[in-house]
Design an enzyme around this catalytic site. Structure first.
Site, PDB file in Angstrom:
ATOM      1  N   LYS A  36      29.242  40.088  41.033  1.00  9.59           N
ATOM      2  CA  LYS A  36      29.772  40.417  39.714  1.00  9.59           C
ATOM      3  C   LYS A  36      31.268  40.137  39.720  1.00  9.59           C
ATOM      4  CE  LYS A  36      30.175  44.149  36.313  1.00  9.59           C
ATOM      5  NZ  LYS A  36      29.857  45.562  36.011  1.00  9.59           N
ATOM      6  N   GLU A  52      28.141  38.894  49.337  1.00  9.06           N
ATOM      7  CA  GLU A  52      27.837  40.179  48.692  1.00  9.06           C
ATOM      8  C   GLU A  52      26.333  40.337  48.484  1.00  9.06           C
ATOM      9  OE1 GLU A  52      29.513  42.798  47.773  1.00  9.06           O
ATOM     10  OE2 GLU A  52      31.631  42.272  47.544  1.00  9.06           O
ATOM     11  N   LYS A 104      26.643  37.644  37.899  1.00 10.86           N
ATOM     12  CA  LYS A 104      27.175  37.985  36.576  1.00 10.86           C
ATOM     13  C   LYS A 104      28.671  37.673  36.534  1.00 10.86           C
ATOM     14  CE  LYS A 104      27.880  42.014  33.551  1.00 10.86           C
ATOM     15  NZ  LYS A 104      27.727  43.472  33.410  1.00 10.86           N
TER      16      LYS A 104
END
Length: 335
Positions: free
Chosen positions: A202, A239, A254
């Site tokens: 993200k 991640e 995202k």
């Protein structure tokens, strides 16, 4: 004269029927998830000016929204809460009577297993400072203190009936903390199982602007100390791998459109499903450009979604989920 070309690639493009037959990727309603904003204290839908066609909804509208989503055949709805009162620790997020947990319960009852009820697990909508975690004395976000609250949120949302918990706060260790809390409470053994969707890659993005209108964000400053930095693709993959190791059932990239390279790389190495979120700014750009008459709205929507799918997303969160599902159900092509 040059030799006549033996291989003519245009042969496979000569008709709509042939193009449809040889299409490498497609989209179906089941791969779409609709984000839904539920606001406390309103009696009717309130349009969001920066997101044409999207509204904040009252709690009473949730069953009807679920029914519409079921009829469209989409895969689920992702619920976001907009509370009337906020505080430094986001108390409304863990309160069983908080707006989000009440919305989850209504959606779960209305759904009755016909689609997945998903819930945003983050503090930003509930804190008066607008950050995704609680603050330390020096004003920075306290990662480990936030994890304790996330664990309680996971239990509150699971107790309310959520099928999928969308961990979007980008705290280190958030997947492990929530999975441990769910396991300790018997979810997956004596109680029904609950899926963890990790918003793994993200990014700190300008494309979230309209979303902050939708949730009436109180944030000042930015979230760059915990969300990913735009130049870094490898870090996004790392991640995702860490979240998988901690027990994530699904990982997310995202925003989607500006990070298709990261999405493709995550999809190439992931051992779990990979999703993407076509965020508010991506939505708003197409809607406003179409309203200005500079692009073909429907074709731009279709291309944007197919691009995300082509990059490796197995499901897409998009504000066009219901509309696009209608197109697909009617046999319309997105390309």
């Amino acid at each position: 004269m040059t030799a006549f070309p033996v291989r003519r690639l245009r042969r496979l493009r000569q008709s709509p029927a042939l193009r449809r037959l040889v299409a490498e990727h497609d989209l179906t309603p089941r791969r779409l998830v609709l984000p839904v904003f539920v606001k406390e204290g309103i009696d009717a839908a309130q349009p969001i000016a920066s997101m044409p066609g999207v509204s904040q909804h009252p709690l009473a509208a949730v069953p009807g929204l679920v029914e519409e989503a079921v009829t469209a055949g989409i895969g689920g709805i992702m619920l976001f809460g907009v509370p009337a009162v906020r505080d430094p620790v986001g108390s409304g997020a863990t309160d069983p009577d908080g707006i989000l947990n009440r919305a989850i319960a209504l959606a779960a009852e209305a759904s009755a297993g016909r689609l997945t009820v998903q819930a945003d697990l983050c503090l930003d909508e509930f804190t008066d400072h607008g950050h995704c975690g609680v603050l330390a004395a020096d004003g920075t976000v306290d990662n480990d203190a936030t994890l304790e609250i996330y664990a309680r949120m996971a239990l509150a949302q699971a107790d309310a009936g959520a099928d999928i918990l969308g961990l979007s706060g980008m705290m280190d260790g958030q997947v492990a903390a929530c999975r441990a809390a769910l396991d300790a409470a018997g979810y997956g053994t004596t109680r029904r199982d609950v899926v963890i969707l990790a918003y793994s890659a993200k990014y700190a993005s300008a494309f979230y602007g309209p979303f902050r209108d939708a949730v009436e964000s109180t944030l000042t400053g930015d979230r760059r100390t915990y969300q990913l930095d735009a130049p870094n693709g490898r870090e996004g993959v790392q991640e995702a791998l860490v979240d998988i190791d901690e027990g994530a059932d699904i990982v997310m990239v995202k925003p989607a459109g500006p990070y298709l390279d990261v999405l493709a790389e995550v999809a190439a190495v992931s051992s779990v499903p990979v999703w993407a979120y076509q965020v508010s700014g991506e939505y708003a750009m197409i809607e406003h450009a179409a309203a200005a008459g500079v692009i073909d709205r429907d074709r731009a929507i279709g291309e944007s979604l197919l691009g995300i799918r082509r990059a490796g997303a197995e499901a897409i969160l998009t504000y066009w989920a219901i509309e696009v599902a209608g197109w697909l159900n009617a046999g319309r092509s997105l390309a």
